[in-house]
Design a protein around this motif. Structure first.
Motif, PDB file in Angstrom:
ATOM      1  N   GLN A  73      24.911  37.226   4.546  1.00  0.00           N
ATOM      2  CA  GLN A  73      25.579  38.262   4.564  1.00  0.00           C
ATOM      3  C   GLN A  73      26.289  38.272   3.274  1.00  0.00           C
ATOM      4  N   PHE A  74      26.458  39.743   2.971  1.00  0.00           N
ATOM      5  CA  PHE A  74      27.036  39.998   1.432  1.00  0.00           C
ATOM      6  C   PHE A  74      27.711  41.442   1.440  1.00  0.00           C
ATOM      7  N   SER A  75      28.606  41.850   0.665  1.00  0.00           N
ATOM      8  CA  SER A  75      28.913  42.911   0.680  1.00  0.00           C
ATOM      9  C   SER A  75      29.142  43.211  -0.773  1.00  0.00           C
ATOM     10  N   GLY A  76      28.639  44.169  -1.583  1.00  0.00           N
ATOM     11  CA  GLY A  76      28.798  44.537  -3.075  1.00  0.00           C
ATOM     12  C   GLY A  76      28.776  46.147  -3.128  1.00  0.00           C
ATOM     13  N   ASP A  77      28.590  46.471  -4.180  1.00  0.00           N
ATOM     14  CA  ASP A  77      28.685  47.875  -4.778  1.00  0.00           C
ATOM     15  C   ASP A  77      27.668  48.300  -5.786  1.00  0.00           C
ATOM     16  N   VAL A  78      26.826  47.351  -5.799  1.00  0.00           N
ATOM     17  CA  VAL A  78      25.705  47.911  -6.924  1.00  0.00           C
ATOM     18  C   VAL A  78      24.875  46.448  -7.413  1.00  0.00           C
ATOM     19  N   LEU A  79      23.668  46.643  -7.325  1.00  0.00           N
ATOM     20  CA  LEU A  79      22.612  45.731  -7.627  1.00  0.00           C
ATOM     21  C   LEU A  79      22.157  45.498  -9.090  1.00  0.00           C
ATOM     22  N   ALA A 171      24.949  44.715 -19.090  1.00  0.00           N
ATOM     23  CA  ALA A 171      25.145  45.056 -17.744  1.00  0.00           C
ATOM     24  C   ALA A 171      26.718  45.306 -17.477  1.00  0.00           C
ATOM     25  N   VAL A 172      27.536  44.200 -18.006  1.00  0.00           N
ATOM     26  CA  VAL A 172      28.862  44.293 -17.724  1.00  0.00           C
ATOM     27  C   VAL A 172      29.451  45.818 -18.481  1.00  0.00           C
ATOM     28  N   THR A 173      29.103  46.327 -19.440  1.00  0.00           N
ATOM     29  CA  THR A 173      29.472  47.602 -19.928  1.00  0.00           C
ATOM     30  C   THR A 173      29.071  48.640 -19.102  1.00  0.00           C
ATOM     31  N   ILE A 174      28.110  48.796 -18.581  1.00  0.00           N
ATOM     32  CA  ILE A 174      27.655  49.502 -17.309  1.00  0.00           C
ATOM     33  C   ILE A 174      28.641  49.510 -16.021  1.00  0.00           C
ATOM     34  N   LEU A 175      28.847  48.232 -15.799  1.00  0.00           N
ATOM     35  CA  LEU A 175      29.818  47.943 -14.377  1.00  0.00           C
ATOM     36  C   LEU A 175      31.253  48.819 -14.940  1.00  0.00           C
ATOM     37  N   ASN A 176      31.700  48.419 -16.150  1.00  0.00           N
ATOM     38  CA  ASN A 176      32.869  49.104 -16.382  1.00  0.00           C
ATOM     39  C   ASN A 176      32.881  50.452 -16.463  1.00  0.00           C
ATOM     40  N   GLN A 177      31.955  51.127 -17.137  1.00  0.00           N
ATOM     41  CA  GLN A 177      31.821  52.571 -17.063  1.00  0.00           C
ATOM     42  C   GLN A 177      31.628  53.239 -15.827  1.00  0.00           C
ATOM     43  N   LYS A 178      30.977  52.341 -14.888  1.00  0.00           N
ATOM     44  CA  LYS A 178      30.806  52.980 -13.411  1.00  0.00           C
ATOM     45  C   LYS A 178      31.806  52.365 -12.429  1.00  0.00           C
ATOM     46  N   SER A 179      32.823  51.889 -12.942  1.00  0.00           N
ATOM     47  CA  SER A 179      33.803  51.180 -12.059  1.00  0.00           C
ATOM     48  C   SER A 179      33.310  50.269 -10.961  1.00  0.00           C
ATOM     49  N   TRP A 180      32.227  49.711 -11.124  1.00  0.00           N
ATOM     50  CA  TRP A 180      31.679  48.914 -10.121  1.00  0.00           C
ATOM     51  C   TRP A 180      32.213  47.484 -10.375  1.00  0.00           C
ATOM     52  N   GLU A 181      32.537  46.903  -9.121  1.00  0.00           N
ATOM     53  CA  GLU A 181      33.475  45.870  -9.296  1.00  0.00           C
ATOM     54  C   GLU A 181      32.669  44.538  -8.651  1.00  0.00           C
ATOM     55  N   ARG A 182      31.768  44.671  -7.717  1.00  0.00           N
ATOM     56  CA  ARG A 182      30.938  43.697  -6.853  1.00  0.00           C
ATOM     57  C   ARG A 182      29.738  43.696  -7.111  1.00  0.00           C
ATOM     58  N   PRO A 183      29.182  43.125  -8.057  1.00  0.00           N
ATOM     59  CA  PRO A 183      27.810  43.528  -8.558  1.00  0.00           C
ATOM     60  C   PRO A 183      27.036  42.047  -7.814  1.00  0.00           C
ATOM     61  N   ILE A 184      25.874  42.611  -7.094  1.00  0.00           N
ATOM     62  CA  ILE A 184      24.837  41.498  -6.574  1.00  0.00           C
ATOM     63  C   ILE A 184      23.822  41.519  -7.594  1.00  0.00           C
ATOM     64  N   LEU A 185      23.477  40.056  -8.021  1.00  0.00           N
ATOM     65  CA  LEU A 185      22.604  39.645  -9.204  1.00  0.00           C
ATOM     66  C   LEU A 185      21.324  39.347  -8.648  1.00  0.00           C
ATOM     67  N   VAL A 186      20.183  40.203  -8.984  1.00  0.00           N
ATOM     68  CA  VAL A 186      19.031  39.598  -8.592  1.00  0.00           C
ATOM     69  C   VAL A 186      18.042  39.135  -9.811  1.00  0.00           C
ATOM     70  N   THR A 187      17.736  37.737  -9.777  1.00  0.00           N
ATOM     71  CA  THR A 187      16.905  37.229 -10.822  1.00  0.00           C
ATOM     72  C   THR A 187      16.207  36.162 -10.100  1.00  0.00           C
ATOM     73  N   SER A 188      15.033  35.690 -10.896  1.00  0.00           N
ATOM     74  CA  SER A 188      14.532  34.237 -10.349  1.00  0.00           C
ATOM     75  C   SER A 188      15.468  33.229 -10.024  1.00  0.00           C
ATOM     76  N   ALA A 189      15.146  32.361  -8.822  1.00  0.00           N
ATOM     77  CA  ALA A 189      15.862  31.229  -8.585  1.00  0.00           C
ATOM     78  C   ALA A 189      16.143  30.478  -9.705  1.00  0.00           C
TER      79      ALA A 189
END
Length: 251
Positions: A73-79, A171-189
């Motif tokens: 279970q998770f809650s975010g505002d951007v992938l 990515a952090v620059t984009i987060l700040n520009q879009k006012s996204w605060e709860r990013p869900i990070l997808v990458t290889s384990a």
């Protein structure tokens, strides 16, 4: 019979043949009473042998991969999806362009599409052209996302990053520009621990969603796990690269 064939096959190709040659040189040096040289070459052969064992490689990589698990279970505002390699000029007519994603990047794309279908969250693709003969990873990944039904309006590109440090910064620059605060990070384990560290340096707490697992949670032991192989050496190298990256991320 099958195990005998595996051993013979291993000894005919690197790293097996190199280990045999090193041991032969060590034995020859010992016969000439060049004991220091014999010892050094022998140690080199043993190190190469150990790091080429699939069991050793899996243990190393498993210790990195098991640091994070996909949350139920998770809650975010951007992938945020980090890319991880692509070819440049290989034909790919189904997506309307050239270039193929690496297996790891393809697995990340698949997970990102699955997450998008379940959450409808916007997506940041982060990763550019690393070398002159590799493809622009985010641009190629975007074509796949579009082909799999993700709308263009849901995708934001960072197609200039060349490494994990730049992935996080851009990515952090984009987060700040879009006012996204709860990013869900997808990458290889295997890459997640290093990626999380880079985001933490920017005081951004991501929700890790690892994918592309290379090892099982519980390693089964059988004969071929203790035969040196190029795949075993590759797995060990991958794990050591991530450990070195973690050390570098602390600075």
């Amino acid at each position: 019979m099958i195990y005998a064939l595996k051993i013979a096959y291993t000894l005919l190709f690197p790293p097996g043949i190199i280990i045999v040659l090193l041991l032969s040189i060590a034995l020859r040096l010992q016969q000439k009473r060049e004991f220091i040289g014999s010892l050094l070459v022998g140690v080199a052969a043993l190190v190469l042998c150990a790091t080429s064992l699939p069991y050793i490689g899996n243990e190393f990589l498993q210790s990195i991969e098991q640091r994070y698990s996909p949350p139920k279970q998770f809650s975010g505002d951007v992938l945020i999806m980090l890319t991880g390699g692509a070819t440049q000029d290989t034909p790919n007519p189904l997506t309307g362009g050239e270039g193929y994603l690496s297996p790891s990047t393809s697995a990340r794309v698949l997970t990102t599409v699955e997450l998008y279908r379940n959450t409808k969250l916007p997506i940041i693709l982060s990763g550019g052209q690393v070398f002159s003969d590799t493809g622009n990873e985010s641009q190629i990944a975007k074509r796949h996302l579009l082909a799999l039904g993700v709308p263009d309006s849901a995708i934001t590109l960072d197609d200039t990053s060349r490494n994990t440090k730049e992935n996080a910064a851009n990515a952090v620059t984009i987060l700040n520009q879009k006012s996204w605060e709860r990013p869900i990070l997808v990458t290889s384990a295997f890459h997640m621990a290093r990626a999380v560290k880079q985001f933490q340096k920017h005081k951004v707490n991501v929700i890790p969603y690892p994918t592309d697992f290379q090892t099982n949670r519980k390693q089964t032991i059988y004969f071929s796990k203790f035969i040196p192989s190029s795949s075993g050496l590759s797995t060990t190298t991958m794990a050591l690269k991530e450990y070195l990256g973690l050390l570098g991320a602390r600075k």
